[in-house]
Design an enzyme around this catalytic site. Structure first.
Site, PDB file in Angstrom:
ATOM      1  N   ASP A  67      -6.483   4.194  -3.109  1.00 54.93           N
ATOM      2  CA  ASP A  67      -6.537   4.247  -1.379  1.00 54.93           C
ATOM      3  C   ASP A  67      -8.092   4.374  -0.707  1.00 54.93           C
ATOM      4  O   ASP A  67      -8.453   2.859   0.373  1.00 54.93           O
ATOM      5  CB  ASP A  67      -5.534   4.563  -1.035  1.00 54.93           C
ATOM      6  CG  ASP A  67      -5.465   5.877  -0.838  1.00 54.93           C
ATOM      7  OD1 ASP A  67      -6.071   7.024  -1.073  1.00 54.93           O
ATOM      8  OD2 ASP A  67      -4.685   6.337  -0.102  1.00 54.93           O
TER       9      ASP A  67
ATOM     10  N   ASP B 186       0.531  -1.319   0.083  1.00 57.02           N
ATOM     11  CA  ASP B 186      -0.195   0.683  -0.328  1.00 57.02           C
ATOM     12  C   ASP B 186       0.950   0.940  -0.416  1.00 57.02           C
ATOM     13  O   ASP B 186       1.695   1.404   1.413  1.00 57.02           O
ATOM     14  CB  ASP B 186      -0.688   0.126   1.160  1.00 57.02           C
ATOM     15  CG  ASP B 186      -2.273   0.983   1.947  1.00 57.02           C
ATOM     16  OD1 ASP B 186      -1.758   2.376   0.665  1.00 57.02           O
ATOM     17  OD2 ASP B 186      -2.178   1.710   2.987  1.00 57.02           O
TER      18      ASP B 186
ATOM     19  N   GLY C 166       1.119   4.561  -0.129  1.00 59.94           N
ATOM     20  CA  GLY C 166       0.416   6.270   0.304  1.00 59.94           C
ATOM     21  C   GLY C 166       1.839   7.002  -0.205  1.00 59.94           C
ATOM     22  O   GLY C 166       3.253   6.972  -0.732  1.00 59.94           O
TER      23      GLY C 166
HETATM   24  N1  LIG Z   1       4.284   2.139  12.781  1.00 59.74           N
HETATM   25  C1  LIG Z   1       4.445   3.687  12.044  1.00 59.74           C
HETATM   26  N2  LIG Z   1       5.170   4.021  10.782  1.00 59.74           N
HETATM   27  C2  LIG Z   1       4.696   5.582  10.550  1.00 59.74           C
HETATM   28  N3  LIG Z   1       3.479   5.806  10.872  1.00 59.74           N
HETATM   29  C3  LIG Z   1       2.820   5.923  11.920  1.00 59.74           C
HETATM   30  C4  LIG Z   1       3.576   4.909  12.446  1.00 59.74           C
HETATM   31  N4  LIG Z   1       1.654   4.135  13.353  1.00 59.74           N
HETATM   32  C5  LIG Z   1       1.765   5.617  13.622  1.00 59.74           C
HETATM   33  N5  LIG Z   1       2.109   5.670  12.256  1.00 59.74           N
HETATM   34  C6  LIG Z   1       1.502   7.300  11.825  1.00 59.74           C
HETATM   35  O1  LIG Z   1       0.410   7.381  10.947  1.00 59.74           O
HETATM   36  C7  LIG Z   1       0.886   8.488   9.970  1.00 59.74           C
HETATM   37  C8  LIG Z   1       0.542   8.111   8.777  1.00 59.74           C
HETATM   38  O2  LIG Z   1      -0.534   7.709   7.930  1.00 59.74           O
HETATM   39  P1  LIG Z   1       0.207   6.301   7.220  1.00 59.74           P
HETATM   40  O3  LIG Z   1       0.999   5.288   7.658  1.00 59.74           O
HETATM   41  O4  LIG Z   1      -0.966   5.789   7.494  1.00 59.74           O
HETATM   42  O5  LIG Z   1       0.076   7.102   5.691  1.00 59.74           O
HETATM   43  P2  LIG Z   1       1.233   7.712   5.174  1.00 59.74           P
HETATM   44  O6  LIG Z   1       1.288   6.533   3.399  1.00 59.74           O
HETATM   45  O7  LIG Z   1       1.842   7.985   5.177  1.00 59.74           O
HETATM   46  O8  LIG Z   1       0.124   8.012   3.629  1.00 59.74           O
HETATM   47  P3  LIG Z   1      -1.439   8.153   3.015  1.00 59.74           P
HETATM   48  O9  LIG Z   1      -2.681   8.615   3.513  1.00 59.74           O
HETATM   49  O10 LIG Z   1      -0.886   8.573   1.521  1.00 59.74           O
HETATM   50  O11 LIG Z   1      -1.477   6.473   3.370  1.00 59.74           O
HETATM   51  C9  LIG Z   1       1.432   9.604  10.356  1.00 59.74           C
HETATM   52  O12 LIG Z   1       1.235  10.795  10.806  1.00 59.74           O
HETATM   53  C10 LIG Z   1       2.363   8.822  11.696  1.00 59.74           C
HETATM   54  O13 LIG Z   1       3.586   9.633  12.982  1.00 59.74           O
HETATM   55  C1  LIG Z   2      -6.753  11.800  -0.510  1.00 62.04           C
HETATM   56  C2  LIG Z   2      -5.638  11.104  -0.890  1.00 62.04           C
HETATM   57  C3  LIG Z   2      -3.561  11.345  -0.791  1.00 62.04           C
HETATM   58  C4  LIG Z   2      -5.295  10.010   0.331  1.00 62.04           C
HETATM   59  O1  LIG Z   2      -4.493   9.278   0.623  1.00 62.04           O
HETATM   60  C5  LIG Z   2      -5.198   9.801  -2.377  1.00 62.04           C
HETATM   61  O2  LIG Z   2      -6.145   9.047  -1.743  1.00 62.04           O
HETATM   62  C6  LIG Z   2      -5.373  10.769  -3.215  1.00 62.04           C
HETATM   63  O3  LIG Z   2      -4.459  11.190  -3.776  1.00 62.04           O
HETATM   64  N1  LIG Z   2      -6.675  11.201  -3.838  1.00 62.04           N
HETATM   65  C7  LIG Z   2      -6.600  11.886  -5.049  1.00 62.04           C
HETATM   66  C8  LIG Z   2      -8.284  12.585  -4.938  1.00 62.04           C
HETATM   67  C9  LIG Z   2      -9.385  12.531  -4.695  1.00 62.04           C
HETATM   68  O4  LIG Z   2      -9.391  10.993  -3.799  1.00 62.04           O
HETATM   69  O5  LIG Z   2     -10.204  13.292  -5.045  1.00 62.04           O
HETATM   70  K   LIG Z   3      -3.328   5.538   3.323  1.00 58.92           K
END
Ligand SMILES: Nc1ncnc2c1ncn2[C@@H]1O[C@H](COP(=O)(O)OP(=O)(O)OP(=O)(O)O)[C@@H](O)[C@H]1O
Ligand SMILES: CC(C)(CO)[C@@H](O)C(=O)NCCC(=O)O
Ligand SMILES: [K+]
Length: 249
Positions: free
Chosen positions: A102, A6, A8
């Site tokens: 996602d 996944d 992100g």
């Molecule tokens: N083990 C971990 N590793 C990284 N981030 C963590 C962890 N545990 C909690 N967090 C928190 O999770 C948040 C990131 O969330 P997550 O990993 O779901 O999303 P992302 O990959 O950054 O973004 P996206 O929304 O695009 O998926 C950060 O605010 C961080 O503080």
């Molecule tokens: C909103 C985020 C950044 C969350 O990870 C992702 O779902 C994304 O890039 N979305 C595209 C814009 C939308 O969902 O309308």
């Molecule tokens: K996400």
């Protein structure tokens, strides 16, 4: 073994499951492609035969990752693609290609687990809320900045909001009015998230009077879980949807 990713905006969440999908063998969170391949290189007993992924990164970044997976593991990763419908779940966007993948997978996963109307909140780099009706209609949703973005914007656009990361972690032990910068900012931003989630709950109550399930996912889900007492916290929700969107038969 099946490798699932996944990807992100800030982190790549990965896990390895058995081919029949019943066992979760390994899992991790990394902050770059390089760190992913380092983790996989040292993973004990890893023998990946299939791979599927979802990415909200640019096409170029995703293609580069797919190419590296082919080189280093010899697998062709199947990438989740936008769809207007999967099973009875309908994508509610005017242009279904624009809905973040996602979000779409979290919606598919939530409806699969809940089998009724759902509110899905994903708290990562961005925070998203999505509504799905009892019949599987995705009604759309909301996007706002997540905790990391709120913090960064405050420190980027002010001179005196500066504090140590360690102090920040300690600040979240409680949510009383802050008496230091770290406490004031960290607690303020968490209250923004909690307020957002509480508002989504009100919206879901109005929209789904017959009842609904709430699913929380993403790295910051724990910071809001007690705002919604009956919520299911499902860290792997996107992976549940990934298996539905990309069956590897
Ligand atoms: N083990 C971990 N590793 C990284 N981030 C963590 C962890 N545990 C909690 N967090 C928190 O999770 C948040 C990131 O969330 P997550 O990993 O779901 O999303 P992302 O990959 O950054 O973004 P996206 O929304 O695009 O998926 C950060 O605010 C961080 O503080
Ligand atoms: C909103 C985020 C950044 C969350 O990870 C992702 O779902 C994304 O890039 N979305 C595209 C814009 C939308 O969902 O309308
Ligand atoms: K996400």
């Amino acid at each position: 073994m099946i490798l699932e990713l996944d990807c992100g905006n800030s982190f790549i969440k990965w896990r390895v499951i058995s081919v029949d999908g019943t066992q979760r063998l390994l899992a991790g969170v990394v902050d770059s492609d390089a760190a992913l391949f380092e983790s996989l290189a040292v993973a004990p007993g890893l023998r990946v035969s299939r791979c599927r992924l979802v990415s909200v990164r640019s096409d170029a970044e995703t293609e580069q990752l797919v190419a590296r997976l082919r080189e280093s593991l010899g697998v062709d990763a199947v990438c989740a693609q936008p769809a207007s419908q999967v099973g009875v779940v309908h994508n509610g966007y005017e242009d279904f290609r624009r809905l973040g993948l996602d979000r779409w997978l979290a919606v598919l996963g939530a409806y699969h687990l809940g089998q009724r109307a759902c509110l899905v909140v994903d708290l990562g780099t961005a925070v998203t809320a999505d509504f799905v009706s009892a019949s599987g209609m995705h009604l759309g949703g909301f996007i706002c900045p997540g905790l990391p973005l709120m913090r960064d914007q405050l420190s980027t656009h002010t001179r005196r909001i500066r504090y140590d990361r360690q102090v920040a972690l300690a600040a979240l032990q409680e949510l009383e009015p802050g008496r230091s910068t770290a406490e004031a900012v960290e607690r303020g931003c968490v209250l923004m998230l909690r307020g957002f989630v509480a508002e989504q709950l009100l919206q879901a109550q109005a929209r789904f009077p017959e009842g609904f399930e709430v699913f929380l996912t993403g790295g910051d889900a724990d910071l809001v879980r007690d705002v919604v007492p009956g919520a299911q916290v499902v860290p792997d929700l996107v992976f549940v949807g990934l298996a539905i969107a990309c069956p590897l038969s």
